[in-house]
Write a protein that holds these residues in place. Structure first.
Motif, mmCIF file in Angstrom:
data_model
loop_
_atom_site.group_PDB
_atom_site.id
_atom_site.type_symbol
_atom_site.label_atom_id
_atom_site.label_comp_id
_atom_site.label_asym_id
_atom_site.label_seq_id
_atom_site.Cartn_x
_atom_site.Cartn_y
_atom_site.Cartn_z
ATOM 1 N N TYR A 191 0.836 -1.197 0.000
ATOM 2 C CA TYR A 191 0.000 0.000 0.000
ATOM 3 C C TYR A 191 0.875 1.253 0.000
ATOM 4 N N CYS A 193 0.741 4.173 1.126
ATOM 5 C CA CYS A 193 0.172 5.147 2.054
ATOM 6 C C CYS A 193 0.555 4.728 3.473
ATOM 7 N N GLN A 197 -4.071 4.256 8.111
ATOM 8 C CA GLN A 197 -5.318 4.239 7.357
ATOM 9 C C GLN A 197 -5.618 2.856 6.788
ATOM 10 N N VAL A 198 -4.599 1.999 6.694
ATOM 11 C CA VAL A 198 -4.834 0.634 6.219
ATOM 12 C C VAL A 198 -5.491 -0.193 7.324
ATOM 13 N N GLU A 200 -7.080 0.990 9.881
ATOM 14 C CA GLU A 200 -8.362 1.592 10.250
ATOM 15 C C GLU A 200 -9.493 1.140 9.332
ATOM 16 N N ASN A 201 -9.162 0.618 8.172
ATOM 17 C CA ASN A 201 -10.194 0.047 7.312
ATOM 18 C C ASN A 201 -10.878 -1.132 7.995
ATOM 19 N N ASP A 204 -13.169 0.332 10.765
ATOM 20 C CA ASP A 204 -14.354 0.923 10.149
ATOM 21 C C ASP A 204 -15.167 -0.178 9.469
ATOM 22 N N HIS A 207 -18.215 0.426 6.411
ATOM 23 C CA HIS A 207 -17.968 0.489 4.966
ATOM 24 C C HIS A 207 -18.384 -0.792 4.245
ATOM 25 N N TYR A 303 0.259 -4.767 9.850
ATOM 26 C CA TYR A 303 0.320 -3.566 9.016
ATOM 27 C C TYR A 303 1.648 -2.867 9.337
ATOM 28 N N ASP A 361 -11.182 -1.944 -1.472
ATOM 29 C CA ASP A 361 -10.515 -1.423 -0.284
ATOM 30 C C ASP A 361 -9.258 -0.633 -0.644
ATOM 31 N N ILE A 365 -8.676 3.227 0.539
ATOM 32 C CA ILE A 365 -7.620 3.500 1.520
ATOM 33 C C ILE A 365 -6.562 4.426 0.933
ATOM 34 N N GLN A 368 -7.158 8.236 0.225
ATOM 35 C CA GLN A 368 -7.129 9.231 1.301
ATOM 36 C C GLN A 368 -5.860 10.076 1.277
#
Length: 475
Positions: A191, A193, A197-198, A200-201, A204, A207, A303, A361, A365, A368
């Motif tokens: 990823y 990024c 934020q990975v 946190e997917n 969350d 979604h 992660y 996804d 992700i 963002q």
């Protein structure tokens, strides 16, 4: 401006004059939360993550030919020597800075720098300096090549980046068990990024009712050129009864998603985001149409920050008759930057147009930004899991909760390294009142969390206890 366009413009302004056409007034601040996103050496997050064993590579990618990599913004080199020992060292030779990616691994063990032939053991200790009259004996023990200890386990290479005076045991979770012919298959997903934020997917879960039901986004004719089926989880449709819990003395966030599947059956799915950067996932292919009690983890993922703008998911997909009773997995698709479920998990070979028409996804992700800006968020009621995970992570980084200290977790592995994640489909009669039924689903979800918290740590006592207590809920 033509009169018709002006009238439409004024009409739109009157609908909600405080929020219409505010592009000029509202500026994104694009300011990340450094406490939770900066994993460089010496930062609270970087130091905390370095207190745990972290995966750094697929074992299949580590050979006699040195491989350059970056973890926690450190330039590193990893290799196998002739004794099949794994070496993980800082990239640049301590002598004059030559890159050890061009070093030569040795049959006798270790690696030699290409520039002056200094021979390092996998520990980083000097074995020989050919150019020195005494072979380097004079300087042995005075300096070394900075190196990190490693463990090879089921296709993954783990490293410990913390203080070498306090190297802990590997975090042996119960979900890593190979009972009942379970096989752990290693994979990586890349990823571009920040790591937060990975993960946190997963926190969350709201979604899933949109991103994984992509047909709900189209209000007209569906485009025939995209494959909706491979991006859709039919059993995840609709908004579940969601609840979130800080578990194991606030060292993890567990979400409970309850779904009414029929007049008699309710499905509870529990996943966990575990400090600092691990998640456990219940069986993804559950249909929820038949009674099932305490079906365990089918995937574990770490992660791992490459640097603050890039990260890699390393993990194990679990295969076997008890984990995948419907034989839905595909082991051949699990590997480097590849996984066998739900399209859109990696960049893949899809065109930009295809990714726009059917995002997954990965797009949600990475879209963002390299480091998502938290101050620009406007959080909603469905973001409770994200907020809770950030809270317990912040407490750990600020030393506000003693059990969150890595040293405390390692002292009590039997309690801390026991998973809550599961699918359980129980016989629970529907209430005639829809509100009362949802309240009952949430209440039973809380009881399931309490059962997991009170279960003994040793197996098979733990599994037997949990199954017995879950069956009591049906009565």
């Amino acid at each position: 401006m033509p009169k018709k366009n002006k009238n439409n413009f004024m009409k739109n302004m009157k609908k909600n004059s405080s929020t219409a056409y505010q592009g000029y007034k509202i500026r994104r601040q694009s300011k990340p939360d450094d406490l939770l996103t900066d994993s460089n050496f010496g930062t609270p997050l970087g130091e905390y993550m370095r207190c745990f064993w972290q995966p750094v590579s697929l074992a299949s990618q580590v050979t006699r030919l040195p491989k350059k990599l970056k973890i926690f913004n450190e330039d590193l080199v990893i290799f196998r020597d002739g004794k099949n020992q794994i070496g993980l060292m800082q990239l640049h030779c301590v002598h004059r800075g030559a890159s050890l990616e061009f070093g030569v691994t040795q049959e006798s063990g270790g690696i030699k720098c290409c520039y002056h032939g200094i021979h390092f053991d996998v520990t980083g200790e000097i074995l020989e300096i050919p150019s020195e009259p005494d072979g380097g004996k004079r300087v042995m023990g005075r300096f070394c090549q900075p190196a990190y200890p490693t463990i090879e386990r089921d296709g993954l290479i783990f490293a410990y980046f913390g203080n070498p005076d306090t190297i802990p045991e590997f975090e042996e979770w119960d979900s890593f068990s190979k009972e009942n012919k379970t096989e752990l298959v290693a994979f990586s997903n890349i990823y571009p990024c920040n790591w937060l934020q990975v993960i946190e997917n997963i926190a969350d879960q709201m979604h899933t009712a949109t991103l994984h039901q992509p047909m709900s986004l189209y209000d007209g004719e569906l485009p025939g050129e995209v494959d909706f089926d491979s991006f859709t989880l039919p059993s995840f449709s609709g908004i579940p009864v969601l609840d979130y819990h800080a578990v194991r003395e606030n060292t993890a966030m567990a979400f409970v998603a309850g779904r009414r599947m029929s007049e008699k059956l309710v499905w509870w799915r529990i996943n966990e985001c575990i400090l600092p950067n691990l998640s456990h996932h219940a069986y993804l292919y559950e249909k929820g149409n038949a009674r099932r009690v305490f079906h365990r983890v089918h995937m574990a993922r770490w992660y791992v920050p490459v640097d603050n703008e890039n990260s890699i998911i390393f993990g194990w997909r679990m295969f076997g008759p008890s984990i995948d009773p419907d034989n839905m997995g595909n082991m051949e698709q699990v590997g480097h930057d590849s996984i066998d479920f739900l399209g859109g998990q990696v960049a893949g070979s899809r065109t930009y147009k295809e990714r726009q028409m059917l995002p997954g996804d990965f797009e949600a992700i990475v879209g963002q930004g390299e480091i998502a800006s938290r101050v620009d968020e406007h959080r909603l009621s469905g973001d409770k899991g994200v907020v809770l995970f950030r809270k317990i992570l912040s407490q750990a980084l600020l030393n506000e909760n003693i059990p969150l200290l890595a040293s405390m977790m390692h002292l009590d592995p039997n309690n801390f390294f026991r998973s809550y994640s599961q699918n359980s489909i129980l016989n629970i009669q529907r209430f005639s009142d829809a509100t009362k039924d949802r309240e009952n689903i949430e209440a039973i979800g809380k009881k399931i969390i309490a059962i997991m918290a009170s279960a003994p740590s040793a197996e098979p006592q733990r599994t037997n206890f949990v199954k017995a207590e879950l069956e009591k809920l049906e009565t």
